[in-house]
Design a protein around this motif. Structure first.
Motif, PDB file in Angstrom:
ATOM      1  N   MET A 173      40.349 -27.979   9.783  1.00 33.48           N
ATOM      2  CA  MET A 173      41.650 -27.702  10.400  1.00 33.48           C
ATOM      3  C   MET A 173      42.502 -28.965  10.366  1.00 33.48           C
ATOM      4  O   MET A 173      42.092 -30.013  10.839  1.00 33.48           O
ATOM      5  CB  MET A 173      41.500 -27.225  11.844  1.00 33.48           C
ATOM      6  N   GLY A 197      45.773 -38.937  16.323  1.00 33.84           N
ATOM      7  CA  GLY A 197      45.082 -40.230  16.280  1.00 33.84           C
ATOM      8  C   GLY A 197      45.945 -41.379  16.772  1.00 33.84           C
ATOM      9  O   GLY A 197      45.859 -42.495  16.254  1.00 33.84           O
ATOM     10  N   ARG A 239      45.929 -43.177  19.485  1.00 29.43           N
ATOM     11  CA  ARG A 239      45.291 -44.341  20.112  1.00 29.43           C
ATOM     12  C   ARG A 239      44.756 -45.311  19.063  1.00 29.43           C
ATOM     13  O   ARG A 239      44.810 -46.517  19.228  1.00 29.43           O
ATOM     14  CB  ARG A 239      44.142 -43.891  21.034  1.00 29.43           C
ATOM     15  N   GLN A 254      34.105 -32.857  15.416  1.00 28.92           N
ATOM     16  CA  GLN A 254      35.398 -33.530  15.282  1.00 28.92           C
ATOM     17  C   GLN A 254      35.374 -34.531  14.131  1.00 28.92           C
ATOM     18  O   GLN A 254      34.326 -35.070  13.790  1.00 28.92           O
ATOM     19  CB  GLN A 254      35.715 -34.272  16.574  1.00 28.92           C
ATOM     20  N   VAL A 255      36.542 -34.829  13.624  1.00 34.84           N
ATOM     21  CA  VAL A 255      36.631 -35.707  12.463  1.00 34.84           C
ATOM     22  C   VAL A 255      36.273 -37.155  12.789  1.00 34.84           C
ATOM     23  O   VAL A 255      35.906 -37.922  11.904  1.00 34.84           O
ATOM     24  CB  VAL A 255      38.053 -35.626  11.845  1.00 34.84           C
ATOM     25  N   GLU A 265      48.554 -29.210  25.393  1.00 32.39           N
ATOM     26  CA  GLU A 265      47.483 -28.918  24.434  1.00 32.39           C
ATOM     27  C   GLU A 265      46.445 -28.017  25.096  1.00 32.39           C
ATOM     28  O   GLU A 265      46.306 -28.042  26.321  1.00 32.39           O
ATOM     29  CB  GLU A 265      46.729 -30.193  24.059  1.00 32.39           C
ATOM     30  N   ASP A 271      48.762 -28.234  18.737  1.00 33.25           N
ATOM     31  CA  ASP A 271      48.501 -27.575  20.027  1.00 33.25           C
ATOM     32  C   ASP A 271      47.087 -27.811  20.592  1.00 33.25           C
ATOM     33  O   ASP A 271      46.605 -27.042  21.414  1.00 33.25           O
ATOM     34  CB  ASP A 271      48.828 -26.075  19.945  1.00 33.25           C
ATOM     35  N   GLY A 272      46.452 -28.900  20.145  1.00 29.11           N
ATOM     36  CA  GLY A 272      45.147 -29.270  20.716  1.00 29.11           C
ATOM     37  C   GLY A 272      43.996 -28.676  19.913  1.00 29.11           C
ATOM     38  O   GLY A 272      44.191 -27.738  19.137  1.00 29.11           O
ATOM     39  N   GLN A 303      46.771 -26.058  11.933  1.00 28.99           N
ATOM     40  CA  GLN A 303      46.806 -25.474  13.270  1.00 28.99           C
ATOM     41  C   GLN A 303      48.256 -25.226  13.694  1.00 28.99           C
ATOM     42  O   GLN A 303      49.192 -25.609  12.997  1.00 28.99           O
ATOM     43  CB  GLN A 303      46.116 -26.391  14.258  1.00 28.99           C
TER      44      GLN A 303
HETATM   45  P1  UTP Z   1      41.468 -36.407  20.374  1.00 34.26           P
HETATM   46  O1  UTP Z   1      41.476 -35.728  21.673  1.00 34.26           O
HETATM   47  O2  UTP Z   1      40.710 -37.672  20.291  1.00 34.26           O
HETATM   48  O3  UTP Z   1      42.960 -36.620  19.917  1.00 34.26           O
HETATM   49  O4  UTP Z   1      40.923 -35.406  19.293  1.00 34.26           O
HETATM   50  P2  UTP Z   1      43.594 -37.315  18.643  1.00 34.26           P
HETATM   51  O5  UTP Z   1      44.897 -36.613  18.425  1.00 34.26           O
HETATM   52  O6  UTP Z   1      42.678 -37.363  17.461  1.00 34.26           O
HETATM   53  O7  UTP Z   1      43.847 -38.822  19.093  1.00 34.26           O
HETATM   54  P3  UTP Z   1      44.894 -39.410  20.152  1.00 34.26           P
HETATM   55  O8  UTP Z   1      44.582 -38.761  21.463  1.00 34.26           O
HETATM   56  O9  UTP Z   1      46.272 -39.118  19.631  1.00 34.26           O
HETATM   57  O10 UTP Z   1      44.582 -40.872  20.132  1.00 34.26           O
HETATM   58  C1  UTP Z   1      39.588 -35.067  19.190  1.00 34.26           C
HETATM   59  C2  UTP Z   1      39.406 -34.265  17.908  1.00 34.26           C
HETATM   60  O11 UTP Z   1      40.189 -33.091  17.956  1.00 34.26           O
HETATM   61  C3  UTP Z   1      41.068 -33.040  16.853  1.00 34.26           C
HETATM   62  C4  UTP Z   1      41.215 -34.464  16.377  1.00 34.26           C
HETATM   63  O12 UTP Z   1      41.609 -34.517  15.020  1.00 34.26           O
HETATM   64  C5  UTP Z   1      39.820 -35.004  16.634  1.00 34.26           C
HETATM   65  O13 UTP Z   1      38.952 -34.609  15.598  1.00 34.26           O
HETATM   66  N1  UTP Z   1      42.359 -32.464  17.288  1.00 34.26           N
HETATM   67  C6  UTP Z   1      42.969 -32.937  18.396  1.00 34.26           C
HETATM   68  C7  UTP Z   1      42.911 -31.478  16.528  1.00 34.26           C
HETATM   69  O14 UTP Z   1      42.345 -31.043  15.506  1.00 34.26           O
HETATM   70  N2  UTP Z   1      44.111 -30.965  16.931  1.00 34.26           N
HETATM   71  C8  UTP Z   1      44.757 -31.405  18.026  1.00 34.26           C
HETATM   72  O15 UTP Z   1      45.848 -30.881  18.325  1.00 34.26           O
HETATM   73  C9  UTP Z   1      44.175 -32.419  18.778  1.00 34.26           C
END
Ligand code: UTP
Length: 498
Positions: free
Chosen positions: A175, A129, A131, A262-263, A397, A232-233, A206
């Motif tokens: 997750m 998160g 950003r 997504q959350v 990722e 790892d994305g 994860q």
């Molecule tokens: P985003 O791609 O928006 O990334 O994730 P982020 O990490 O939340 O925010 P930034 O890019 O750092 O600002 C979309 C969704 O995927 C989940 C996030 O929690 C969100 O629900 N996600 C993302 C994961 O669960 N794991 C990750 O490694 C990356």
């Protein structure tokens, strides 16, 4: 002697119980030119030494050189196998002239599965998160337009509403990442699991990837005894579901299908019987993986597009879609490539298991995506911590939508943005708390108007009020029409949570 194989695909990190010797680790690191991460080893406490060795051992060290060469020292070019074609989409409007379909029929199919307790909810909440710049797990962010309820509460209410509607347990898998796991679990405890049954909420972290120095491709240290890593994305969820035991848990509970979201999108239809029914029952779905999309209207909009490549649905990132395709128009003027991916999926337990079974045999490896980011690190010369002011590192990722082409037939369902897509990504501007509040209000206003309630609107047609509608009150406009406790009218400037 341990040899690195530059052709090997990276197979991710695993957690091991026994800690290898420093000599063993030094030799393996030496073979891949990464022994610098032991630079401060001798100055560490015994616990820190063990921790570092374990962290290093959990990595697929022998796969690292190939990975660094391909993704860190160079920027891989994207090229789809053949020319992408527009995806075949079930339109949001079931009576669409191009393709009509029977929403009621598929809703019934989804409801049958839900009543039989065969569906689980799955939230990916392991992201950093960065950003948004919010301290702590993003799911704690106060997102309710009026109540300022946290994201987790808004999603949990959907699950709760669906459980009581279908009279069956809907286990909720969440997750996390190693960075936010404890805080997430603690938050749910503090909040009494938002009224849900504690045994039906399953958390698992994860995997992580090392972060690499942008210039040298070397691994970085976050502290003298800790590698710098990043989650790892969301694509890592497919592997984490298996290695964490969550898939086994699903099977024990008789779960067959997973509703993935997504959350950061509090208005997602977390459990959508129509989507579930289409995914399991439509003739052009193999019931393995499906995706929801919204219609793109601006060719420059920064959203991945679901396309058809070699007969398979696949998401192409906006930056990879050639301009001439992004701008191509249908005869009615609409964009030909308009299926904007919004990270809402159905996945079968069997599909996720199959992907994991084929891992390592050359079958399942999601492509890695590279991002240049600012990562705090320890200077190997001075031993001091550095907070960089410009991107200094490469994070790698995987993305969950890259699993779509692994499905035999992936179904794509279009939905209206205002109905279920209001992500909170940025602190300001697009996809921010402000736009999320506006969409929550607009959706509630539309539903109230359908129920015959007057909503004040400004000259530009936006609602002149702030509205928040809990899924416990209504999950569809039709639900709302059934209620007899609605206000007759909303006053201008009113803030109302229903
Ligand atoms: P985003 O791609 O928006 O990334 O994730 P982020 O990490 O939340 O925010 P930034 O890019 O750092 O600002 C979309 C969704 O995927 C989940 C996030 O929690 C969100 O629900 N996600 C993302 C994961 O669960 N794991 C990750 O490694 C990356």
């Amino acid at each position: 002697m341990i040899r690195a194989d530059p052709q090997r695909e990276w197979t991710g990190s695993v957690t091991t119980r026994t800690v290898p010797s420093v000599e063993d680790i030094r030799e393996r690191l030496g073979a891949i030119g990464q022994e610098h991460v032991l630079r401060f080893y001798d100055s560490l406490s015994e616990d820190a030494r063990q921790g570092l060795l374990q962290q290093i051992d959990a990595l697929d060290l022998e796969g690292l050189p190939g990975l660094i060469e391909k993704y860190v020292r160079s920027k891989p070019d994207f090229s789809p196998g053949s020319t992408p074609r527009p995806a075949s989409v079930y339109p949001a409007n079931e009576g669409d002239a191009v393709r009509s379909w029977d929403r009621a029929y598929y809703r019934k199919a989804g409801e049958t599965l839900l009543r039989a307790g065969k569906v689980a909810a799955f939230t990916v909440a392991g992201g950093q998160g960065s950003r948004l710049g919010f301290e702590g797990p993003k799911g704690k962010y106060p997102a309710g337009a009026v109540t300022k309820k946290p994201l987790f509460a808004m999603l949990g209410e959907w699950v709760l509403a669906a459980q009581s509607r279908y009279g069956a347990a809907i286990p909720w898998y969440i997750m996390t990442s190693p960075i936010n796991h404890e805080e997430t679990v603690e938050f749910f405890r503090e909040q009494h699991h938002f009224g849900l049954n504690e045994d039906d909420i399953i958390f698992f972290p994860q995997g992580v990837m090392p972060s690499f120095d942008l210039e040298t491709g070397n691994m970085l240290l976050a502290e003298k005894g800790v590698l710098a890593t990043n989650p790892d994305g969301h694509g890592g969820s497919l592997r984490a579901l298996a290695v964490s035991g969550a898939l086994d848990d699903m099977r024990r509970r008789g779960i067959e299908q997973i509703s993935y979201f997504q959350v950061d999108n509090p208005i997602v239809r977390a459990i959508d019987p129509v989507f579930i029914g289409l995914h399991v029952g439509a003739p052009d779905s193999s019931g393995e993986m499906s995706a929801k999309v919204v219609r793109k209207t601006d060719p420059k909009e920064k959203v991945g597009v679901v396309c058809s490549v070699d007969g398979k649905h696949q998401v192409i990132e906006y930056s990879d879609l050639p301009d001439e395709l992004a701008e191509q128009r249908n005869s009615d003027g609409s964009l030909a490539f308009s299926a904007g991916s919004i990270a809402i999926h159905m996945l079968s337990v069997e599909f996720v298991q199959r992907l994991n079974n084929s891992a390592g045999s050359g079958g399942f490896a999601l492509p890695l995506h590279r991002a240049e980011k600012k990562v705090a690190y320890v200077d190997f010369e001075t031993g001091k911590q550095v907070e960089p002011s410009a991107p200094n590192a490469v994070k790698l990722e995987t993305f969950v939508f890259d699993a779509l082409p692994f499905a035999d037939k992936a179904l794509i369902l279009e939905t209206e943005r205002v109905e279920e897509f209001a992500p909170i990504k940025n602190a300001e501007g697009n996809d921010s708390p402000a736009t999320c509040r506006a969409i929550q209000t607009e959706r509630a206003a539309l539903w109230l108007e359908t129920a015959g309630i007057r909503v004040p609107r400004r000259p530009d047609e936006t609602p002149d009020c702030v509205l928040e509608l809990s899924p416990l009150t209504a999950t569809t406009a039709e639900d709302l029409q059934q209620r007899e406790d609605l206000p007759k009218e909303i006053r201008a400037g009113e803030e109302l949570a229903l």
